[in-house]
Design a protein around this motif. Sequence first.
Motif, PDB file in Angstrom:
ATOM      1  N   GLU A 281      -6.668  53.716  56.002  1.00  0.00           N
ATOM      2  CA  GLU A 281      -7.770  52.902  56.502  1.00  0.00           C
ATOM      3  C   GLU A 281      -9.106  53.620  56.326  1.00  0.00           C
ATOM      4  O   GLU A 281     -10.111  53.006  55.952  1.00  0.00           O
ATOM      5  N   LYS A 282      -9.117  54.913  56.578  1.00  0.00           N
ATOM      6  CA  LYS A 282     -10.350  55.692  56.403  1.00  0.00           C
ATOM      7  C   LYS A 282     -10.756  55.718  54.928  1.00  0.00           C
ATOM      8  O   LYS A 282     -11.942  55.564  54.595  1.00  0.00           O
ATOM      9  N   ALA A 283      -9.787  55.916  54.051  1.00  0.00           N
ATOM     10  CA  ALA A 283     -10.087  55.992  52.619  1.00  0.00           C
ATOM     11  C   ALA A 283     -10.600  54.655  52.095  1.00  0.00           C
ATOM     12  O   ALA A 283     -11.572  54.606  51.326  1.00  0.00           O
ATOM     13  N   LEU A 284      -9.947  53.568  52.501  1.00  0.00           N
ATOM     14  CA  LEU A 284     -10.380  52.246  52.049  1.00  0.00           C
ATOM     15  C   LEU A 284     -11.759  51.908  52.601  1.00  0.00           C
ATOM     16  O   LEU A 284     -12.599  51.318  51.903  1.00  0.00           O
TER      17      LEU A 284
ATOM     18  N   THR B 296     -14.831  60.627  48.337  1.00  0.00           N
ATOM     19  CA  THR B 296     -14.464  60.874  49.741  1.00  0.00           C
ATOM     20  C   THR B 296     -13.116  60.248  50.052  1.00  0.00           C
ATOM     21  O   THR B 296     -12.231  60.875  50.648  1.00  0.00           O
ATOM     22  N   GLY B 297     -12.951  58.969  49.660  1.00  0.00           N
ATOM     23  CA  GLY B 297     -11.683  58.285  49.906  1.00  0.00           C
ATOM     24  C   GLY B 297     -10.531  58.939  49.192  1.00  0.00           C
ATOM     25  O   GLY B 297      -9.438  59.109  49.757  1.00  0.00           O
ATOM     26  N   ALA B 298     -10.739  59.319  47.925  1.00  0.00           N
ATOM     27  CA  ALA B 298      -9.677  59.942  47.146  1.00  0.00           C
ATOM     28  C   ALA B 298      -9.288  61.297  47.727  1.00  0.00           C
ATOM     29  O   ALA B 298      -8.099  61.670  47.727  1.00  0.00           O
ATOM     30  N   SER B 299     -10.248  62.032  48.217  1.00  0.00           N
ATOM     31  CA  SER B 299      -9.955  63.339  48.817  1.00  0.00           C
ATOM     32  C   SER B 299      -9.090  63.192  50.058  1.00  0.00           C
ATOM     33  O   SER B 299      -8.156  63.979  50.277  1.00  0.00           O
TER      34      SER B 299
ATOM     35  N   HIS C 284      -5.083  60.426  40.712  1.00  0.00           N
ATOM     36  CA  HIS C 284      -4.275  59.230  40.954  1.00  0.00           C
ATOM     37  C   HIS C 284      -4.877  58.387  42.082  1.00  0.00           C
ATOM     38  O   HIS C 284      -4.978  57.153  41.965  1.00  0.00           O
ATOM     39  N   ALA C 285      -5.287  59.029  43.151  1.00  0.00           N
ATOM     40  CA  ALA C 285      -5.885  58.301  44.279  1.00  0.00           C
ATOM     41  C   ALA C 285      -7.192  57.627  43.864  1.00  0.00           C
ATOM     42  O   ALA C 285      -7.490  56.503  44.284  1.00  0.00           O
ATOM     43  N   THR C 286      -7.971  58.312  43.034  1.00  0.00           N
ATOM     44  CA  THR C 286      -9.223  57.720  42.560  1.00  0.00           C
ATOM     45  C   THR C 286      -8.964  56.448  41.764  1.00  0.00           C
ATOM     46  O   THR C 286      -9.623  55.415  41.958  1.00  0.00           O
ATOM     47  N   ALA C 287      -7.975  56.500  40.856  1.00  0.00           N
ATOM     48  CA  ALA C 287      -7.645  55.324  40.049  1.00  0.00           C
ATOM     49  C   ALA C 287      -7.170  54.171  40.930  1.00  0.00           C
ATOM     50  O   ALA C 287      -7.540  53.009  40.711  1.00  0.00           O
TER      51      ALA C 287
ATOM     52  N   LEU D  21      -8.898  50.483  41.416  1.00  0.00           N
ATOM     53  CA  LEU D  21      -8.148  49.252  41.242  1.00  0.00           C
ATOM     54  C   LEU D  21      -8.227  48.379  42.493  1.00  0.00           C
ATOM     55  O   LEU D  21      -8.473  47.166  42.403  1.00  0.00           O
ATOM     56  N   TYR D  22      -8.031  48.956  43.659  1.00  0.00           N
ATOM     57  CA  TYR D  22      -8.066  48.192  44.907  1.00  0.00           C
ATOM     58  C   TYR D  22      -9.446  47.586  45.133  1.00  0.00           C
ATOM     59  O   TYR D  22      -9.575  46.480  45.674  1.00  0.00           O
ATOM     60  N   ARG D  23     -10.469  48.303  44.734  1.00  0.00           N
ATOM     61  CA  ARG D  23     -11.823  47.781  44.898  1.00  0.00           C
ATOM     62  C   ARG D  23     -12.005  46.515  44.057  1.00  0.00           C
ATOM     63  O   ARG D  23     -12.593  45.537  44.515  1.00  0.00           O
ATOM     64  N   LEU D  24     -11.487  46.537  42.829  1.00  0.00           N
ATOM     65  CA  LEU D  24     -11.572  45.342  41.991  1.00  0.00           C
ATOM     66  C   LEU D  24     -10.762  44.192  42.587  1.00  0.00           C
ATOM     67  O   LEU D  24     -11.237  43.052  42.683  1.00  0.00           O
ATOM     68  N   LEU D  25      -9.521  44.481  43.006  1.00  0.00           N
ATOM     69  CA  LEU D  25      -8.660  43.432  43.554  1.00  0.00           C
ATOM     70  C   LEU D  25      -9.240  42.829  44.829  1.00  0.00           C
ATOM     71  O   LEU D  25      -9.145  41.619  45.057  1.00  0.00           O
ATOM     72  N   SER D  26      -9.846  43.672  45.647  1.00  0.00           N
ATOM     73  CA  SER D  26     -10.381  43.187  46.923  1.00  0.00           C
ATOM     74  C   SER D  26     -11.570  42.254  46.733  1.00  0.00           C
ATOM     75  O   SER D  26     -11.927  41.493  47.637  1.00  0.00           O
ATOM     76  N   ARG D  27     -12.192  42.297  45.560  1.00  0.00           N
ATOM     77  CA  ARG D  27     -13.394  41.504  45.313  1.00  0.00           C
ATOM     78  C   ARG D  27     -13.134  40.273  44.448  1.00  0.00           C
ATOM     79  O   ARG D  27     -14.073  39.584  44.056  1.00  0.00           O
ATOM     80  N   LEU D  28     -11.867  40.008  44.140  1.00  0.00           N
ATOM     81  CA  LEU D  28     -11.569  38.821  43.333  1.00  0.00           C
ATOM     82  C   LEU D  28     -11.889  37.566  44.132  1.00  0.00           C
ATOM     83  O   LEU D  28     -11.383  37.361  45.229  1.00  0.00           O
TER      84      LEU D  28
END
Length: 380
Positions: free
Chosen positions: A5-8, A22-25, A113-116, A120-127
Amino acid sequence: MSTVEKALAAALYAESDEALDTGASLLAADPSADDELRLRGERFVRRAWEGGWQPADVLRLVRRDLGQAHERLAAGLITAETKRYGSRLAPRFRAQLAELEGPQPPRQDRFTHATALLELYRLLSRLPAIEPVGPVPGEPLSAVRAAPHEPRMIGRIRALLAKAEATGYPEEAEALTAKAQELMARHSVDEALLSARTHSPDAPSACRIGVEAPYETAKAVLLDAVAGANRCRAVWNSSFAFSTVVGFESDLDSVELLHTSLLVQGATALAKAESAQRAGGRRRTKTFRQSFWTAYASRLGEHLAAVADDVVTADLLPVLASRDVAVTAHADRMFPETTTTRVRGVTDLDGWHDGRAAADRAERRGPTPSGGGLARRRRP
């Protein structure tokens, strides 16, 4: 608040690389968050289905806006999320799943891997929600044709187009493509007559076909021409690189087959035309290729329409007219507002003439180039 939740919260709603880092870390430092992160991804995928998207649409957008590594990650999420539906998937949706890439991307360090995944989630969340072309996975399939096997006529058409793509003789490719269009038109007429005799409740449906760069406007015009010749309507969504084609199911099959084949044939003809131009000492440019695809789409539109019209006799017009009305009404309900996009003017005469020649070798002379061709476009 969990690590996921913090990363997202840090990465999804900010554009900066710093927020993404920050999220990926956070995720890279907490392996126990991996399962929750995967489940969140599957939820984003489910939300896409509920918003009208299908696997091919999502992957096309991911490939265009992010890249192949993200596309493979998306394919893995889609495969995992759709397993729960079993057979409760529409035939076209299931066919798209069968084409997903199998191999997963090579192992990366946790941060990469977390960055990728976050990208991806950022794109999907904005569809945004788009016009649905079939039931959401898991919903009843009563309105969807079962299609347990491919009709014999479609098999013959597929074989003709495969030969057209493989031959090295342009005149033979043209003849094979024309024969395929003739069979498509006859198949459409047969389906219409059968439906009328049996009072079938058959109704129009829709599918989406990718229209990708480069030269996407000319390719959209080509798809519009193929759809029109096969008693369908095509509406182009340039923002998401696809056209929605509305028609009766058997005609949609024909449009998909023919459009795919014509793109292959066009790309082959363009490569030969460019090679011939280079051999003549002339440098080929983007304007040459744009003019080629514009002429190719324009000429094929004329040719396909003529072949289809030859099949229709006066006694068939009432039956076909009722189906045309049904297709138009269905398209208007899906897209109450559309605009018309014109292909920009042709600026390379060599490209124009080579494009027309590729579409119809028998006709060496054509009209003066004017950038002809229109595509219906979804109003933003």
